[in-house]
Scaffold this motif. Structure first.
Motif, PDB file in Angstrom:
ATOM      1  N   MET A  19       0.866  -1.141   0.069  1.00  0.00           N
ATOM      2  CA  MET A  19       0.082   0.063   0.086  1.00  0.00           C
ATOM      3  C   MET A  19       1.009   1.331  -0.089  1.00  0.00           C
ATOM      4  N   PRO A  20       0.632   2.048  -0.815  1.00  0.00           N
ATOM      5  CA  PRO A  20       1.463   3.491  -0.985  1.00  0.00           C
ATOM      6  C   PRO A  20       1.333   4.192   0.301  1.00  0.00           C
ATOM      7  N   HIS A  21       2.284   4.954   0.583  1.00  0.00           N
ATOM      8  CA  HIS A  21       2.535   5.876   1.685  1.00  0.00           C
ATOM      9  C   HIS A  21       1.563   6.975   1.584  1.00  0.00           C
ATOM     10  N   SER A  26      -1.460  11.123  -1.358  1.00  0.00           N
ATOM     11  CA  SER A  26      -1.951  12.433  -1.527  1.00  0.00           C
ATOM     12  C   SER A  26      -1.654  13.026  -2.855  1.00  0.00           C
ATOM     13  N   GLN A  27      -0.251  12.786  -3.005  1.00  0.00           N
ATOM     14  CA  GLN A  27       0.118  13.629  -4.438  1.00  0.00           C
ATOM     15  C   GLN A  27      -0.707  12.777  -5.496  1.00  0.00           C
ATOM     16  N   HIS A  28      -0.907  11.749  -5.517  1.00  0.00           N
ATOM     17  CA  HIS A  28      -1.373  10.716  -6.601  1.00  0.00           C
ATOM     18  C   HIS A  28      -2.900  11.134  -6.933  1.00  0.00           C
ATOM     19  N   LEU A  29      -3.629  11.250  -5.743  1.00  0.00           N
ATOM     20  CA  LEU A  29      -4.996  11.448  -5.741  1.00  0.00           C
ATOM     21  C   LEU A  29      -5.525  12.950  -5.961  1.00  0.00           C
ATOM     22  N   PHE A  30      -4.782  13.884  -4.827  1.00  0.00           N
ATOM     23  CA  PHE A  30      -5.167  15.065  -5.096  1.00  0.00           C
ATOM     24  C   PHE A  30      -4.318  16.261  -5.492  1.00  0.00           C
ATOM     25  N   LYS A  70      -1.359  17.185  -4.586  1.00  0.00           N
ATOM     26  CA  LYS A  70      -0.864  18.121  -3.519  1.00  0.00           C
ATOM     27  C   LYS A  70      -0.269  17.153  -2.569  1.00  0.00           C
ATOM     28  N   PRO A  71       0.735  17.657  -1.727  1.00  0.00           N
ATOM     29  CA  PRO A  71       1.543  16.884  -0.796  1.00  0.00           C
ATOM     30  C   PRO A  71       0.538  16.871   0.631  1.00  0.00           C
ATOM     31  N   LEU A  72       0.617  16.015   1.367  1.00  0.00           N
ATOM     32  CA  LEU A  72      -0.227  15.603   2.585  1.00  0.00           C
ATOM     33  C   LEU A  72      -0.272  16.902   3.316  1.00  0.00           C
ATOM     34  N   ALA A  73       0.844  17.594   3.563  1.00  0.00           N
ATOM     35  CA  ALA A  73       0.928  18.797   4.570  1.00  0.00           C
ATOM     36  C   ALA A  73      -0.144  19.990   4.274  1.00  0.00           C
ATOM     37  N   GLU A  74      -0.796  19.953   2.847  1.00  0.00           N
ATOM     38  CA  GLU A  74      -1.417  21.039   1.982  1.00  0.00           C
ATOM     39  C   GLU A  74      -3.044  20.539   2.105  1.00  0.00           C
ATOM     40  N   LEU A  75      -3.061  19.308   2.540  1.00  0.00           N
ATOM     41  CA  LEU A  75      -4.326  18.901   2.695  1.00  0.00           C
ATOM     42  C   LEU A  75      -5.322  19.165   3.741  1.00  0.00           C
ATOM     43  N   GLY A  76      -6.403  19.580   3.786  1.00  0.00           N
ATOM     44  CA  GLY A  76      -7.565  19.975   4.791  1.00  0.00           C
ATOM     45  C   GLY A  76      -7.903  18.724   5.454  1.00  0.00           C
ATOM     46  N   GLU A  77      -8.632  19.114   6.583  1.00  0.00           N
ATOM     47  CA  GLU A  77      -9.087  17.957   7.715  1.00  0.00           C
ATOM     48  C   GLU A  77      -9.949  16.970   6.753  1.00  0.00           C
ATOM     49  N   ILE A  78     -10.892  17.481   6.010  1.00  0.00           N
ATOM     50  CA  ILE A  78     -11.728  16.646   5.279  1.00  0.00           C
ATOM     51  C   ILE A  78     -11.091  15.814   4.218  1.00  0.00           C
ATOM     52  N   GLU A  79     -10.145  16.272   3.748  1.00  0.00           N
ATOM     53  CA  GLU A  79      -9.420  15.679   2.556  1.00  0.00           C
ATOM     54  C   GLU A  79      -8.608  14.518   3.317  1.00  0.00           C
ATOM     55  N   ARG A  80      -8.025  14.792   4.548  1.00  0.00           N
ATOM     56  CA  ARG A  80      -7.081  14.018   5.096  1.00  0.00           C
ATOM     57  C   ARG A  80      -7.947  12.684   5.666  1.00  0.00           C
ATOM     58  N   ARG A  81      -9.274  13.122   6.243  1.00  0.00           N
ATOM     59  CA  ARG A  81     -10.252  11.916   6.643  1.00  0.00           C
ATOM     60  C   ARG A  81     -10.559  11.172   5.682  1.00  0.00           C
ATOM     61  N   LEU A 133      -8.743  10.540   2.622  1.00  0.00           N
ATOM     62  CA  LEU A 133      -7.666   9.864   2.128  1.00  0.00           C
ATOM     63  C   LEU A 133      -7.377   8.691   3.185  1.00  0.00           C
ATOM     64  N   THR A 134      -7.610   8.691   4.526  1.00  0.00           N
ATOM     65  CA  THR A 134      -7.491   7.667   5.660  1.00  0.00           C
ATOM     66  C   THR A 134      -8.515   6.688   5.371  1.00  0.00           C
ATOM     67  N   ARG A 135      -9.916   7.102   5.098  1.00  0.00           N
ATOM     68  CA  ARG A 135     -10.835   6.083   4.724  1.00  0.00           C
ATOM     69  C   ARG A 135     -10.746   5.200   3.252  1.00  0.00           C
ATOM     70  N   ALA A 136     -10.386   6.008   2.562  1.00  0.00           N
ATOM     71  CA  ALA A 136      -9.845   5.386   0.939  1.00  0.00           C
ATOM     72  C   ALA A 136      -8.688   4.294   1.350  1.00  0.00           C
ATOM     73  N   LYS A 137      -7.719   4.735   2.015  1.00  0.00           N
ATOM     74  CA  LYS A 137      -6.392   3.988   2.008  1.00  0.00           C
ATOM     75  C   LYS A 137      -6.910   2.520   2.958  1.00  0.00           C
TER      76      LYS A 137
END
Length: 182
Positions: free
Chosen positions: A1-3, A8-12, A14-25, A27-31
């Motif tokens: 499974m990718p890091h 984040s870079q692949h789907l959005f 942009k790097p993980l640090a630039e994602l908002g709270e909803i996008e992180r949530r 991303l976690t659910r998708a992973k």
């Protein structure tokens, strides 16, 4: 499974640090291959206090045809009873000052309760819209992921077909160079 950062870079884009709270949530659910909860009414209602539920119930009753018709009936009975008893000593003779006082008090109490309920309905709508956004974002992430998987499969098949074609071309070239014994 990718890091996560790679995802984040692949789907959005942009790097993980630039994602908002909803996008992180999301991303976690998708992973983790988890769904986004969609029962917004139950989720929102779980956070309501007793006063909030009471205000909603009062607004639901006060905004119904049953309340309007029963209250009109009450007013008619009040006026008729006090008009009939006018001769014998009505408890609220015309111009029905006590009735006006009761109506004013009812309106003074009912209006803020209905406004509280309307504000909560607006909050519920915003909450539902946020959940809809999360579901839509998760769907988009899953679609992007599926597109990438299909693209990878197609590229692999194209590479295999090219390799097979090269093998066939070599075999055909060898076949052409074999002398005919007949």
């Amino acid at each position: 499974m990718p890091h996560f950062n790679d995802l984040s870079q692949h789907l959005f884009g942009k790097p993980l640090a630039e994602l908002g709270e909803i996008e992180r949530r999301i991303l976690t659910r998708a992973k983790e291959r988890r769904t986004v909860a969609t029962d917004t009414n139950a989720e929102f209602s779980a956070e309501l206090s007793v006063g909030d539920r009471l205000a909603d119930s009062i607004a639901r009753v006060g905004g119904s045809w049953a309340f309007i018709l029963s209250f009109c009936g009450f007013l008619v009975v009040w006026v008729v009873v006090n008009t009939i008893l006018l001769m014998t000593g009505a408890f609220d003779p015309y111009p029905f000052i006590f009735l006006n006082l009761l109506l004013s008090m009812l309106a003074a109490l009912q209006a803020p309760v209905i406004m509280m309920s309307q504000n909560r309905q607006a909050e519920r709508d915003r909450f539902a819209a946020a959940k809809d956004y999360e579901v839509n974002l998760k769907s988009e992430v899953e679609l992007i992921s599926l597109h990438h998987k299909v693209d990878d499969v197609l590229l692999r098949e194209i590479a295999e077909l090219r390799a097979d074609l090269a093998t066939l071309n070599r075999q055909l070239a060898q076949y052409r160079h074999i002398p005919d014994n007949e």
